[in-house]
Write a protein that holds these residues in place. Structure first.
Motif, PDB file in Angstrom:
ATOM      1  N   MET A   1       0.851  -1.155   0.000  1.00 13.49           N
ATOM      2  CA  MET A   1       0.000   0.000   0.000  1.00 13.49           C
ATOM      3  C   MET A   1       0.902   1.224   0.000  1.00 13.49           C
ATOM      4  O   MET A   1       1.764   1.352   0.863  1.00 13.49           O
ATOM      5  N   LYS A   2       0.744   2.073  -0.976  1.00 12.77           N
ATOM      6  CA  LYS A   2       1.547   3.295  -1.083  1.00 12.77           C
ATOM      7  C   LYS A   2       0.634   4.482  -1.357  1.00 12.77           C
ATOM      8  O   LYS A   2      -0.390   4.351  -2.018  1.00 12.77           O
ATOM      9  N   ARG A   3       1.046   5.620  -0.904  1.00 15.73           N
ATOM     10  CA  ARG A   3       0.343   6.882  -1.203  1.00 15.73           C
ATOM     11  C   ARG A   3       0.857   7.368  -2.547  1.00 15.73           C
ATOM     12  O   ARG A   3       2.028   7.661  -2.702  1.00 15.73           O
ATOM     13  N   SER A   4      -0.027   7.480  -3.510  1.00 14.56           N
ATOM     14  CA  SER A   4       0.403   7.874  -4.854  1.00 14.56           C
ATOM     15  C   SER A   4       0.349   9.385  -5.068  1.00 14.56           C
ATOM     16  O   SER A   4       1.041   9.906  -5.938  1.00 14.56           O
ATOM     17  N   ALA A   5      -0.469  10.082  -4.283  1.00 16.11           N
ATOM     18  CA  ALA A   5      -0.615  11.534  -4.447  1.00 16.11           C
ATOM     19  C   ALA A   5      -1.282  12.099  -3.196  1.00 16.11           C
ATOM     20  O   ALA A   5      -1.962  11.378  -2.462  1.00 16.11           O
ATOM     21  N   PRO A   6      -1.097  13.395  -2.939  1.00 10.54           N
ATOM     22  CA  PRO A   6      -1.805  14.020  -1.808  1.00 10.54           C
ATOM     23  C   PRO A   6      -3.317  13.896  -1.969  1.00 10.54           C
ATOM     24  O   PRO A   6      -3.831  13.924  -3.090  1.00 10.54           O
ATOM     25  N   VAL A   7      -4.001  13.773  -0.843  1.00  2.00           N
ATOM     26  CA  VAL A   7      -5.454  13.635  -0.860  1.00  2.00           C
ATOM     27  C   VAL A   7      -6.133  14.945  -0.452  1.00  2.00           C
ATOM     28  O   VAL A   7      -7.032  15.419  -1.133  1.00  2.00           O
ATOM     29  N   GLU A   8      -5.684  15.544   0.643  1.00  2.00           N
ATOM     30  CA  GLU A   8      -6.350  16.736   1.180  1.00  2.00           C
ATOM     31  C   GLU A   8      -5.542  18.020   0.993  1.00  2.00           C
ATOM     32  O   GLU A   8      -5.940  19.081   1.474  1.00  2.00           O
ATOM     33  N   LEU A   9      -4.458  17.956   0.290  1.00  4.35           N
ATOM     34  CA  LEU A   9      -3.584  19.112   0.112  1.00  4.35           C
ATOM     35  C   LEU A   9      -4.304  20.278  -0.558  1.00  4.35           C
ATOM     36  O   LEU A   9      -4.183  21.421  -0.131  1.00  4.35           O
ATOM     37  N   HIS A  10      -5.090  19.998  -1.603  1.00  2.00           N
ATOM     38  CA  HIS A  10      -5.803  21.073  -2.308  1.00  2.00           C
ATOM     39  C   HIS A  10      -6.797  21.777  -1.386  1.00  2.00           C
ATOM     40  O   HIS A  10      -6.983  22.991  -1.476  1.00  2.00           O
ATOM     41  N   ASP A  11      -7.407  21.005  -0.476  1.00  5.78           N
ATOM     42  CA  ASP A  11      -8.333  21.617   0.487  1.00  5.78           C
ATOM     43  C   ASP A  11      -7.606  22.591   1.402  1.00  5.78           C
ATOM     44  O   ASP A  11      -8.093  23.703   1.666  1.00  5.78           O
TER      45      ASP A  11
END
Length: 129
Positions: A1-11
């Motif tokens: 399991m890896k984080r591929s991109a920010p999730v809440e950064l744009h918020d």
């Protein structure tokens, strides 16, 4: 399991562009995510939670850099599975899982929420049916 991109950064970036007040953002905790995911790869739930923890840590670091003043880690499943939580989530692993985010590392507050939802919500919280 890896984080591929920010999730809440744009918020957080949106919030920072539109206010100079303190900014709080919440993230799901690694223990809770490990309890909701089907594990077909990792040896056990703890190993899965630590994989989620790496992703949560990376997300939290990005949020700190973007100006988050408060990062709340939501872990309601600590209450739903207290025996497993005592085994590893409650023995120092959650701060490790969260990347040890403290006031000296960016966010002025790092809050671990373990549930406690009110069952007697005020009328303003009611949704029309």
């Amino acid at each position: 399991m890896k984080r591929s991109a920010p999730v809440e950064l744009h918020d957080m970036e949106f919030l920072r562009k539109n206010t100079d007040r303190a900014a709080k953002i919440t993230l799901p905790g690694p223990f809770t995510m490990s309890q909701q995911a089907k594990n077909e790869f990792y040896h056990d739930d703890e190993e899965l939670a630590m994989a989620f923890a790496e992703a949560v840590n990376a997300e939290a670091l990005d949020l700190q850099k973007a100006g988050a003043d408060v990062i709340q880690l939501d872990e309601p499943w600590v209450r739903n599975n207290p025996d497993l939580a005592r085994r590893y989530a409650g023995q120092g692993d959650q701060p490790r899982a969260a990347g040890h985010h403290r006031a000296d590392r960016g966010a002025s507050v790092f809050r671990l929420c373990r549930g406690g939802a009110r069952l007697d919500q005020p009328a303003g919280y009611s949704f029309p049916r």
